[in-house]
Write an enzyme that holds these catalytic residues in place. Structure first.
Site: not given
Length: 264
Positions: A86, A142, A227
């Protein structure tokens, strides 16, 4: 003067010892009490979390949370490339002679990003997505394709912020921060998933250290207060979705584009 002072403060605070100290707190039971404030401050969709909020023992456990099954459908199809995270697309486009152009106003060398790995030869004219995860986002990573692990490399580095300030005011953050790189070879070529640590903890861990292959969308790794993911696709082997733009938000499992046989 203010920007110079902020840059100096950022330089000083990027030391690994400070990140380690913050890491110890986030792993401690004391940090459990700040979880509700963290959720409220960043408007985190806590209903997506695998567990109830009271079940998380530390802030780090919540930050690196898994999601309930079905929260991130994986785009199906032959030879698709999906988003590993995301994130907000900070930059995307073709790589020019080994240079990633205009990431928040800066150019980046693929050679430096990959720590001068021999793999860099595959990406000099490939394609790149720079994907920034804010504190609001789900922080597990992922696999973007179905394939096997070719190599993994952990590069020690600093822990500068990768937010707008860090990316615009600090030089070459993506090449100076800690990185964990996974090279995955699929049926139509190779991708490099470059996981870049960030300020405060900068820990990046594999979901399963023993895994050597993944299906598209399988768990790969996760950030502990880190991040950015830089996703590199081999030269001449990818066509992006035509509607994607820098600044768009994507979710893990969404289609980024189509892989095809290597050209040239």
């Amino acid at each position: 003067m203010t920007k110079k002072l902020l840059r100096l403060m950022t330089e000083l605070s990027s030391r690994k010892w400070l990140s380690s100290m913050m890491g110890r707190f986030s792993h401690s039971r004391l940090s459990r009490g700040v979880i509700p404030t963290f959720i409220k401050s960043y408007q985190i969709p806590a209903h997506e979390a695998e567990k109830e909020i009271y079940e998380y023992r530390t802030l780090n456990e919540f930050f690196s949370r898994r999601l309930k099954p079905g929260m991130r459908p994986i785009h199906e199809g032959e030879h698709v490339l999906t988003s590993p995270v995301d994130a907000k697309i900070t930059a995307m486009g073709e790589i020019t002679s080994g240079t990633i152009l205009n990431v928040k106003g800066q150019d980046y060398s693929v050679a430096e990003l990959l720590n001068f790995s021999p793999h860099l030869e595959l990406y000099k004219h490939g394609y790149v997505f720079v994907l920034y995860l804010s504190p609001t986002d789900y922080h597990r990573i992922h696999s973007p394709i179905t394939g096997v692990k070719v190599e993994s490399e952990h590069i020690k580095g600093r822990c500068y912020p990768v937010n707008d300030f860090g990316m615009t005011q600090m030089k070459s953050v993506l090449c100076r921060n800690e990185r964990l790189i996974t090279y995955i070879k699929g049926a139509l070529g190779e991708v490099a998933v470059v996981k870049v640590g960030a300020m405060n903890v900068s820990s990046i861990r594999y979901d399963d250290e023993t895994a050597n292959s993944w299906r598209n969308g399988d768990p790969l790794a996760y950030f502990e207060f880190g991040s950015t993911v830089v996703l590199l696709i081999q030269d001449g082997a990818f066509t992006p979705r035509t509607d994607l733009r820098t600044g768009d938000h994507v979710r893990m499992g969404q289609l980024l584009g189509q892989l095809h046989p290597h050209k040239g």
